[in-house]
Structure formats: C-alpha cells, structure tokens
Design a protein around this motif. Structure first.
Motif, PDB file in Angstrom:
ATOM      1  N   TYR A 100       1.148  -0.897   0.378  1.00 34.92           N
ATOM      2  CA  TYR A 100      -0.159  -0.239   0.265  1.00 34.92           C
ATOM      3  C   TYR A 100       0.531   1.534  -0.147  1.00 34.92           C
ATOM      4  CZ  TYR A 100       0.315  -2.008   4.309  1.00 34.92           C
ATOM      5  OH  TYR A 100       0.656  -2.780   5.610  1.00 34.92           O
ATOM      6  N   TYR A 101      -0.148   2.315  -0.234  1.00 37.73           N
ATOM      7  CA  TYR A 101       0.459   3.594  -0.651  1.00 37.73           C
ATOM      8  C   TYR A 101       0.870   4.105   1.083  1.00 37.73           C
ATOM      9  CZ  TYR A 101       1.841   1.954  -4.877  1.00 37.73           C
ATOM     10  OH  TYR A 101       2.154   1.084  -6.103  1.00 37.73           O
ATOM     11  N   SER A 102       0.005   4.700   1.596  1.00 34.62           N
ATOM     12  CA  SER A 102      -0.543   5.029   2.736  1.00 34.62           C
ATOM     13  C   SER A 102       0.415   5.357   3.205  1.00 34.62           C
ATOM     14  CB  SER A 102      -2.027   4.874   3.373  1.00 34.62           C
ATOM     15  OG  SER A 102      -2.372   5.533   4.512  1.00 34.62           O
ATOM     16  N   PHE A 103       1.156   6.350   4.282  1.00 30.49           N
ATOM     17  CA  PHE A 103       2.280   6.607   5.065  1.00 30.49           C
ATOM     18  C   PHE A 103       1.466   5.914   6.511  1.00 30.49           C
ATOM     19  CE2 PHE A 103       3.171   8.723   8.820  1.00 30.49           C
ATOM     20  CZ  PHE A 103       4.952   8.686   8.928  1.00 30.49           C
ATOM     21  N   PHE A 104       0.047   5.738   6.211  1.00 29.89           N
ATOM     22  CA  PHE A 104      -0.031   5.075   8.107  1.00 29.89           C
ATOM     23  C   PHE A 104      -1.270   3.354   7.667  1.00 29.89           C
ATOM     24  CE2 PHE A 104      -1.620   9.407   7.803  1.00 29.89           C
ATOM     25  CZ  PHE A 104      -1.112   9.689   8.941  1.00 29.89           C
ATOM     26  N   GLY A 105      -0.205   2.499   6.981  1.00 29.13           N
ATOM     27  CA  GLY A 105       0.124   1.667   6.506  1.00 29.13           C
ATOM     28  C   GLY A 105      -1.696   1.455   5.646  1.00 29.13           C
ATOM     29  N   GLY A 106      -1.843  -0.360   6.170  1.00 33.39           N
ATOM     30  CA  GLY A 106      -2.858  -1.041   5.779  1.00 33.39           C
ATOM     31  C   GLY A 106      -3.110  -1.896   6.735  1.00 33.39           C
ATOM     32  N   LYS A 107      -4.002  -2.852   5.816  1.00 34.39           N
ATOM     33  CA  LYS A 107      -4.278  -4.192   6.652  1.00 34.39           C
ATOM     34  C   LYS A 107      -3.392  -5.191   5.716  1.00 34.39           C
ATOM     35  CE  LYS A 107      -6.561  -5.985   9.978  1.00 34.39           C
ATOM     36  NZ  LYS A 107      -6.070  -7.820   9.656  1.00 34.39           N
ATOM     37  N   GLN A 108      -3.156  -6.197   6.394  1.00 35.94           N
ATOM     38  CA  GLN A 108      -2.760  -7.274   5.856  1.00 35.94           C
ATOM     39  C   GLN A 108      -3.601  -8.465   6.256  1.00 35.94           C
ATOM     40  OE1 GLN A 108      -0.062  -8.346   3.832  1.00 35.94           O
ATOM     41  NE2 GLN A 108       0.514  -5.926   4.120  1.00 35.94           N
ATOM     42  N   GLU A 109      -3.185  -9.531   5.463  1.00 40.41           N
ATOM     43  CA  GLU A 109      -4.363 -10.865   4.848  1.00 40.41           C
ATOM     44  C   GLU A 109      -4.401 -11.518   6.739  1.00 40.41           C
ATOM     45  OE1 GLU A 109      -4.813 -13.753   2.413  1.00 40.41           O
ATOM     46  OE2 GLU A 109      -4.236 -12.555   1.126  1.00 40.41           O
ATOM     47  N   ASP A 110      -5.643 -11.875   7.136  1.00 37.84           N
ATOM     48  CA  ASP A 110      -6.027 -12.314   9.190  1.00 37.84           C
ATOM     49  C   ASP A 110      -4.390 -13.768   8.972  1.00 37.84           C
ATOM     50  OD1 ASP A 110      -7.102 -10.428   9.228  1.00 37.84           O
ATOM     51  OD2 ASP A 110      -9.624 -11.668   9.472  1.00 37.84           O
ATOM     52  N   GLY A 111      -5.134 -14.505   8.084  1.00 34.95           N
ATOM     53  CA  GLY A 111      -3.792 -16.145   7.275  1.00 34.95           C
ATOM     54  C   GLY A 111      -2.666 -15.415   8.143  1.00 34.95           C
ATOM     55  N   LEU A 112      -2.058 -14.171   6.943  1.00 34.02           N
ATOM     56  CA  LEU A 112      -0.596 -13.954   7.281  1.00 34.02           C
ATOM     57  C   LEU A 112      -0.262 -13.050   8.635  1.00 34.02           C
ATOM     58  CD1 LEU A 112       2.332 -13.568   5.426  1.00 34.02           C
ATOM     59  CD2 LEU A 112       2.143 -11.419   5.609  1.00 34.02           C
ATOM     60  N   ILE A 113      -1.247 -12.873   9.346  1.00 39.53           N
ATOM     61  CA  ILE A 113      -0.715 -12.031  10.500  1.00 39.53           C
ATOM     62  C   ILE A 113      -0.712 -13.440  11.219  1.00 39.53           C
ATOM     63  CG2 ILE A 113      -2.075 -10.756  12.281  1.00 39.53           C
ATOM     64  CD1 ILE A 113      -3.212  -8.862  10.459  1.00 39.53           C
ATOM     65  N   LYS A 114      -1.767 -14.074  11.397  1.00 35.28           N
ATOM     66  CA  LYS A 114      -1.761 -14.988  12.299  1.00 35.28           C
ATOM     67  C   LYS A 114       0.081 -16.414  11.888  1.00 35.28           C
ATOM     68  CE  LYS A 114      -4.835 -18.984  13.703  1.00 35.28           C
ATOM     69  NZ  LYS A 114      -6.079 -19.435  13.686  1.00 35.28           N
ATOM     70  N   ALA A 115       0.147 -16.404  11.018  1.00 33.97           N
ATOM     71  CA  ALA A 115       1.266 -16.977  11.149  1.00 33.97           C
ATOM     72  C   ALA A 115       2.623 -16.492  11.605  1.00 33.97           C
ATOM     73  CB  ALA A 115       1.484 -17.541   8.902  1.00 33.97           C
ATOM     74  N   ILE A 116       3.031 -15.080  11.116  1.00 35.92           N
ATOM     75  CA  ILE A 116       3.914 -14.810  11.911  1.00 35.92           C
ATOM     76  C   ILE A 116       3.509 -14.158  13.128  1.00 35.92           C
ATOM     77  CG2 ILE A 116       4.829 -12.117  11.940  1.00 35.92           C
ATOM     78  CD1 ILE A 116       5.398 -13.420   9.577  1.00 35.92           C
ATOM     79  N   ASP A 117       1.996 -14.644  13.820  1.00 32.41           N
ATOM     80  CA  ASP A 117       2.307 -14.398  15.591  1.00 32.41           C
ATOM     81  C   ASP A 117       2.242 -15.086  15.655  1.00 32.41           C
ATOM     82  OD1 ASP A 117       0.804 -12.645  18.239  1.00 32.41           O
ATOM     83  OD2 ASP A 117      -0.742 -14.701  17.859  1.00 32.41           O
ATOM     84  N   ASN A 118       2.005 -16.815  14.968  1.00 28.69           N
ATOM     85  CA  ASN A 118       2.511 -18.005  15.709  1.00 28.69           C
ATOM     86  C   ASN A 118       3.450 -18.305  15.551  1.00 28.69           C
ATOM     87  OD1 ASN A 118      -0.208 -18.643  16.202  1.00 28.69           O
ATOM     88  ND2 ASN A 118      -0.752 -20.117  14.087  1.00 28.69           N
ATOM     89  N   LEU A 119       4.510 -18.115  15.079  1.00 22.75           N
ATOM     90  CA  LEU A 119       6.156 -18.090  14.937  1.00 22.75           C
ATOM     91  C   LEU A 119       6.697 -17.544  16.340  1.00 22.75           C
ATOM     92  CD1 LEU A 119       8.485 -18.718  13.131  1.00 22.75           C
ATOM     93  CD2 LEU A 119       8.439 -16.217  11.791  1.00 22.75           C
ATOM     94  N   LEU A 120       6.089 -16.063  15.939  1.00 29.21           N
ATOM     95  CA  LEU A 120       7.096 -15.421  17.430  1.00 29.21           C
ATOM     96  C   LEU A 120       6.425 -16.198  18.920  1.00 29.21           C
ATOM     97  CD1 LEU A 120       5.512 -11.575  16.539  1.00 29.21           C
ATOM     98  CD2 LEU A 120       7.897 -12.401  16.335  1.00 29.21           C
ATOM     99  N   LYS A 121       5.046 -16.290  18.464  1.00 29.54           N
ATOM    100  CA  LYS A 121       5.070 -17.190  20.016  1.00 29.54           C
ATOM    101  C   LYS A 121       5.627 -18.668  20.028  1.00 29.54           C
ATOM    102  CE  LYS A 121      -0.071 -15.478  20.281  1.00 29.54           C
ATOM    103  NZ  LYS A 121      -0.964 -16.133  20.310  1.00 29.54           N
ATOM    104  N   LYS A 122       6.222 -18.851  18.899  1.00 29.82           N
ATOM    105  CA  LYS A 122       6.878 -20.673  19.092  1.00 29.82           C
ATOM    106  C   LYS A 122       8.300 -19.977  19.269  1.00 29.82           C
ATOM    107  CE  LYS A 122       3.710 -22.876  16.221  1.00 29.82           C
ATOM    108  NZ  LYS A 122       4.170 -23.877  14.455  1.00 29.82           N
ATOM    109  N   MET A 123       9.101 -19.034  19.065  1.00 26.69           N
ATOM    110  CA  MET A 123      10.516 -18.659  19.567  1.00 26.69           C
ATOM    111  C   MET A 123      11.071 -18.664  20.934  1.00 26.69           C
ATOM    112  SD  MET A 123      10.704 -15.174  17.121  1.00 26.69           S
ATOM    113  CE  MET A 123      11.099 -15.276  15.395  1.00 26.69           C
ATOM    114  N   ASP A 124      12.185 -19.680  20.748  1.00 23.39           N
ATOM    115  CA  ASP A 124      12.574 -19.073  22.927  1.00 23.39           C
ATOM    116  C   ASP A 124      13.105 -18.100  23.059  1.00 23.39           C
ATOM    117  OD1 ASP A 124      15.136 -18.582  21.544  1.00 23.39           O
ATOM    118  OD2 ASP A 124      15.707 -20.475  21.661  1.00 23.39           O
TER     119      ASP A 124
END
Length: 251
Positions: A148-172
């Motif tokens: 996106y082109y907005s300085f304030f960002g936009g919205k990613q797909e829920d699936g990508l958000i969940k995948a990254i969130d799950n990755l972080l939760k698995k980290m030591d």
C-alpha cells in the motif's frame, strides 16, 4: 535494563583481571567468570548462557574493557543476553503484541507513489529490491503480502498475521529478544524474520532498510557526522542482534 547499557556512559573502573568461561554450576548452560566472580545480570541473577559460543563472545566483550572504566555500550551481546534473561520471560506476551501491532505498518509493505516525479525513483528501487522478499514471504507462509501507498499503512490478510504471530510465539527467549531488536532497528518485522529464517544476509537487510536514505545520499551527498553515524549505528544494531541469534542456537 539500566540506561547505561544503551548509552555512551562509563560505569566504574575495571575491577577484574580476566574474563573466562565455565560450565554453569547446575551443568546446564554456561557462565562468564570475571576472575572468581560469576557474571550477573543487572538484577543480580547469575547470567547463564545457553551455548558455549555465546558465553565466549560475551566474555570477549568483558575482556575488551579498558582499565579506566566499563563501557556497556561496547557490549551489545551482553545487553541482549540480559534482555533475554530478564525482560523476555516477564513480558513475552507484551513484546509479541507490540511487534504485531506495528506489523501492518511494516517498512516492506509501504511503497512510494509511482506517479510522482519526486518519488518514482524510490518506487522503482523498492519494486526491484523488496518484491523478491515479499515473494519469499508468500511462498514461506502461504499468503501474498498486501502493498500500500499510505503513510499510515494498511491491513494484511488475517492468515499472514496469524502465521507471523504463531512464529513469534514458538520462539525461545533468545530468539525473541533478537527479533525484537532487529525489528525495532529495521522498522520491519518481515526483515527480522527474513534474517531469522536465513533468507536475508546482513548486507541485504541493511540495503533494504536504507533504500530511501541511500537514494537521498546519492542525490544530495552524504552529511559527515550525520548519515555516516546513522549507517554505523544501524549496522551495529542489526549485526549484533543477528550474531546473538546465531550464537544462542544450540547445534
């Protein structure tokens, strides 16, 4: 974490002759010894490191200190180790929440306007250098990032958000401390994940972070004492966190 570990201040004189490493008393992990003293965290807990290479690297930071004073700002691995030991276990949920809160404004999702003469060159450079990383994100996590082109960002797909969130939760704790440090310096969790997964080398990551600034330097010149200091500081922040990440991993 005391502010002295994040500034250029000197904290007391060197009180030890030698920094060395030994196995922790419980046989799990490694300790740094300053003469006969076990190195402790700012809260006075023994600093027990998960791997011998990381312990040796932190011992080297202490061995480097000069006789006239301890300079914590020259010990980035020590700072990250204290963060992993002291802060992450207590605030893990909050750290992940803060990382994900800024995810939609990630540097690599934002594009300069293509139809503006002042920014078209930036846009072309972003497409050329950042798009391969976004393609990797799609293949790695199964969801195509939204640009996106907005300085304030936009919205990613829920699936990508969940995948990254799950990755972080698995980290030591060490991994999360390093990722948080890289993401903060880079203004990009995706770049941090790229380093974590081995997709990006340090030079590539720094080039992506500095696309706009480097184009400005090419056009207007480098300001000594400004741009050069910023570049050096960024390299220290990114490289020290990446080194910490690698050294903390058990083989």
């Amino acid at each position: 974490m005391p502010m002295s570990f994040m500034t250029g201040s000197i904290v007391g004189k060197r009180f030890y002759k030698e920094a060395k490493v030994r196995q922790a008393d419980d046989g799990i992990g490694w300790s740094v010894m300053l003469d006969y003293r076990t190195l402790k965290s700012p809260s006075k807990r023994p600093l027990k490191l998960p791997t011998l290479p990381l312990a040796k690297a932190i011992a080297a930071e202490w061995e480097y200190q000069q006789t006239d004073g301890i300079r914590p700002f020259t010990m980035p691995l020590m700072r990250l180790a204290c963060t992993a030991l002291e802060r992450v276990p207590l605030t893990r949920t909050k750290i992940i929440e803060n990382l994900m809160k800024r995810f939609n404004q990630d540097l690599v999702f934002c594009r300069a306007p293509e139809d503006n003469n002042l920014t078209s060159g930036v846009h072309e450079c972003q497409v050329q250098k950042i798009n391969p990383l976004l393609d990797w994100v799609e293949s790695e996590f199964g969801f195509k990032p939204v640009v996106y082109y907005s300085f304030f960002g936009g919205k990613q797909e829920d699936g990508l958000i969940k995948a990254i969130d799950n990755l972080l939760k698995k980290m030591d704790d060490c991994e999360l401390a390093a990722i948080d440090a890289i993401a903060s310096a880079a203004h990009s969790l995706i770049i941090a994940v790229g380093i974590f997964r081995g997709k990006l080398q340090l030079e590539e990551a720094i080039e992506l972070i500095r696309i706009e600034e480097d184009l400005q330097v090419d056009s207007w010149g480098l300001v000594e004492g400004g741009h050069d200091v910023d570049i050096a500081d960024l390299k220290v922040q990114i490289s020290s966190a990446a080194v910490f990440l690698g050294l903390s991993r058990k083989i």
